[in-house]
Design a protein around this motif. Structure first.
Motif, PDB file in Angstrom:
ATOM      1  N   TYR A 279       1.133  -1.280   0.185  1.00  0.00           N
ATOM      2  CA  TYR A 279       0.052  -0.402  -0.175  1.00  0.00           C
ATOM      3  C   TYR A 279       1.019   1.108   0.308  1.00  0.00           C
ATOM      4  O   TYR A 279       1.909   1.233   0.991  1.00  0.00           O
ATOM      5  CB  TYR A 279      -0.896   0.093   1.368  1.00  0.00           C
TER       6      TYR A 279
ATOM      7  N   TYR B  75       0.623  -6.794   4.537  1.00  0.00           N
ATOM      8  CA  TYR B  75      -0.714  -7.054   5.042  1.00  0.00           C
ATOM      9  C   TYR B  75      -0.894  -7.585   6.502  1.00  0.00           C
ATOM     10  O   TYR B  75      -2.334  -6.697   6.633  1.00  0.00           O
ATOM     11  CB  TYR B  75      -1.413  -8.545   4.111  1.00  0.00           C
ATOM     12  N   ASN B  76      -0.149  -8.273   7.175  1.00  0.00           N
ATOM     13  CA  ASN B  76      -0.265  -8.283   8.755  1.00  0.00           C
ATOM     14  C   ASN B  76       0.466  -6.829   9.597  1.00  0.00           C
ATOM     15  O   ASN B  76      -0.102  -7.145  10.673  1.00  0.00           O
ATOM     16  CB  ASN B  76       0.411  -8.717   9.210  1.00  0.00           C
ATOM     17  N   THR B  77       0.420  -5.430   9.383  1.00  0.00           N
ATOM     18  CA  THR B  77       0.578  -4.335   9.469  1.00  0.00           C
ATOM     19  C   THR B  77       0.223  -3.681   8.762  1.00  0.00           C
ATOM     20  O   THR B  77      -0.079  -3.444   7.900  1.00  0.00           O
ATOM     21  CB  THR B  77       2.120  -4.810   9.988  1.00  0.00           C
ATOM     22  N   ASP B  78      -0.131  -2.259   9.725  1.00  0.00           N
ATOM     23  CA  ASP B  78      -0.298  -1.390   9.109  1.00  0.00           C
ATOM     24  C   ASP B  78       1.052  -0.470   9.636  1.00  0.00           C
ATOM     25  O   ASP B  78       0.612   1.041   9.163  1.00  0.00           O
ATOM     26  CB  ASP B  78      -1.291  -0.146  10.085  1.00  0.00           C
ATOM     27  N   LYS B  79       1.935  -1.190   9.967  1.00  0.00           N
ATOM     28  CA  LYS B  79       2.865   0.170   9.844  1.00  0.00           C
ATOM     29  C   LYS B  79       3.641   0.880   9.019  1.00  0.00           C
ATOM     30  O   LYS B  79       3.713   0.040   7.099  1.00  0.00           O
ATOM     31  CB  LYS B  79       4.162  -0.368  10.169  1.00  0.00           C
ATOM     32  N   LEU B  80       3.546   1.759   8.654  1.00  0.00           N
ATOM     33  CA  LEU B  80       4.809   3.012   7.672  1.00  0.00           C
ATOM     34  C   LEU B  80       5.808   3.187   7.153  1.00  0.00           C
ATOM     35  O   LEU B  80       5.748   3.810   8.454  1.00  0.00           O
ATOM     36  CB  LEU B  80       3.288   3.764   7.271  1.00  0.00           C
TER      37      LEU B  80
ATOM     38  N   ARG C 144       3.108   0.572   3.390  1.00  0.00           N
ATOM     39  CA  ARG C 144       2.750  -0.360   4.404  1.00  0.00           C
ATOM     40  C   ARG C 144       4.108  -1.803   4.433  1.00  0.00           C
ATOM     41  O   ARG C 144       4.038  -1.914   2.942  1.00  0.00           O
ATOM     42  CB  ARG C 144       1.679   0.044   4.205  1.00  0.00           C
ATOM     43  N   GLU C 145       4.157  -2.151   5.226  1.00  0.00           N
ATOM     44  CA  GLU C 145       5.485  -3.156   5.704  1.00  0.00           C
ATOM     45  C   GLU C 145       4.509  -4.386   4.996  1.00  0.00           C
ATOM     46  O   GLU C 145       5.632  -5.527   4.865  1.00  0.00           O
ATOM     47  CB  GLU C 145       6.004  -2.696   6.985  1.00  0.00           C
TER      48      GLU C 145
ATOM     49  N   ARG D 227      -2.496   0.564  -4.993  1.00  0.00           N
ATOM     50  CA  ARG D 227      -2.424  -0.087  -4.242  1.00  0.00           C
ATOM     51  C   ARG D 227      -1.773  -1.547  -5.434  1.00  0.00           C
ATOM     52  O   ARG D 227      -1.525  -0.835  -6.092  1.00  0.00           O
ATOM     53  CB  ARG D 227      -3.416  -0.785  -3.765  1.00  0.00           C
TER      54      ARG D 227
ATOM     55  N   PHE E 146       8.042   5.943   5.603  1.00  0.00           N
ATOM     56  CA  PHE E 146       8.246   7.079   4.899  1.00  0.00           C
ATOM     57  C   PHE E 146       9.312   7.224   3.883  1.00  0.00           C
ATOM     58  O   PHE E 146      11.022   6.429   4.745  1.00  0.00           O
ATOM     59  CB  PHE E 146       7.951   7.809   5.963  1.00  0.00           C
ATOM     60  N   GLY E 147       9.244   8.235   3.008  1.00  0.00           N
ATOM     61  CA  GLY E 147      10.702   8.168   2.494  1.00  0.00           C
ATOM     62  C   GLY E 147      10.349   9.759   2.993  1.00  0.00           C
ATOM     63  O   GLY E 147      10.359  10.095   4.273  1.00  0.00           O
TER      64      GLY E 147
END
Lengths: 118, 113
Positions: B32, B96-101, B93-94, B51, B103-104
């Motif tokens: 994502y 499918y099992n996390t919402d951790k983003l 996003r890292e 996506r 960033f650049g």
């Protein structure tokens, strides 16, 4: 409606002290995220909550950092024995639901708390 | 370790021109890809997201182009305006099992009239 609010907006502390940073998410948002942003850099993920539980805390740099969200709304980021390298803007964000929980993960950010450790 | 590489660091564009910001990633689990806009003293705000099953997404003057095989994605701002002057961040996003983003490092865009 009200956005994400963070208090205090600025915090100056001395090396070795303990600090608490507060985040009030948008009402009804179940997911809450903490990031920190150093000058000239992108936000760096720390931790996120889905409800009351920490879903991913892999970004917390060490055991001096801890966050809680006891009632699934307000969250507090706690930093013990602060170091000069902790100085940054700490950002909080919330989303209606996490991507993992089937939401769209639009994260709404607050204005941040600028932490300065002298 | 920088997992999302963003370029350029800064960009100057004439009003009405096209602004193009590029990002590249290595981790094929990323699934994502949002772009955020940040004004001084404010938190980032989501602009547009894509996506990997889509090659392009357009919302108003903002378009994301996504090249899955090259592991690259870019933001195009058409008809750039002085009000677009801000710092732009790509993110991923890292998995499918996390919402951790992740960033650049950001691109500071200045649009001159």
């Amino acid at each position: 409606g009200a956005g994400v609010s963070q208090t205090p907006s600025n915090k100056v502390t001395e090396k070795g002290k303990y600090v608490e940073l507060r985040c009030d998410p948008i009402s009804g948002h179940t997911a809450l995220y903490w990031y920190r942003q150093s000058l000239g850099q992108g936000p760096e993920f720390l931790i996120y909550f889905q409800g009351t539980g920490a879903a991913d805390d892999s970004g917390l740099p060490n055991d001096r950092f801890f966050a809680v969200r006891p009632e699934g709304s307000v969250s507090t980021l706690k930093i013990q024995r602060t170091e000069r390298g902790d100085s940054a803007v700490y950002l909080c964000a919330s989303s209606l639901n996490s991507l993992v929980a089937g939401g769209e993960n639009e994260q709404f950010f607050g204005p941040g708390t600028r932490l300065t450790v002298l | 370790q920088q997992q999302v590489k963003q370029s350029p660091q800064s960009l100057i564009v004439q009003k009405g021109g096209i602004s193009i910001i590029n990002c590249a990633y290595e981790n094929t689990a990323f699934d994502y890809f949002p772009w955020y806009q940040q004004f001084p003293g404010k938190g980032p705000a989501l602009l547009i997201a894509i996506r990997p099953d889509v090659s392009e997404k357009k919302e108003g003057r903002f378009t994301i182009s996504f090249n899955k095989s090259a592991k690259q994605f870019s933001l195009h701002i058409m008809d750039s305006q002085p009000g677009d002057s801000a710092t732009y961040f790509c993110a991923a996003r890292e998995g499918y099992n996390t919402d951790k983003l992740i960033f650049g490092t950001g691109t500071r865009l200045q649009v001159f009239p």
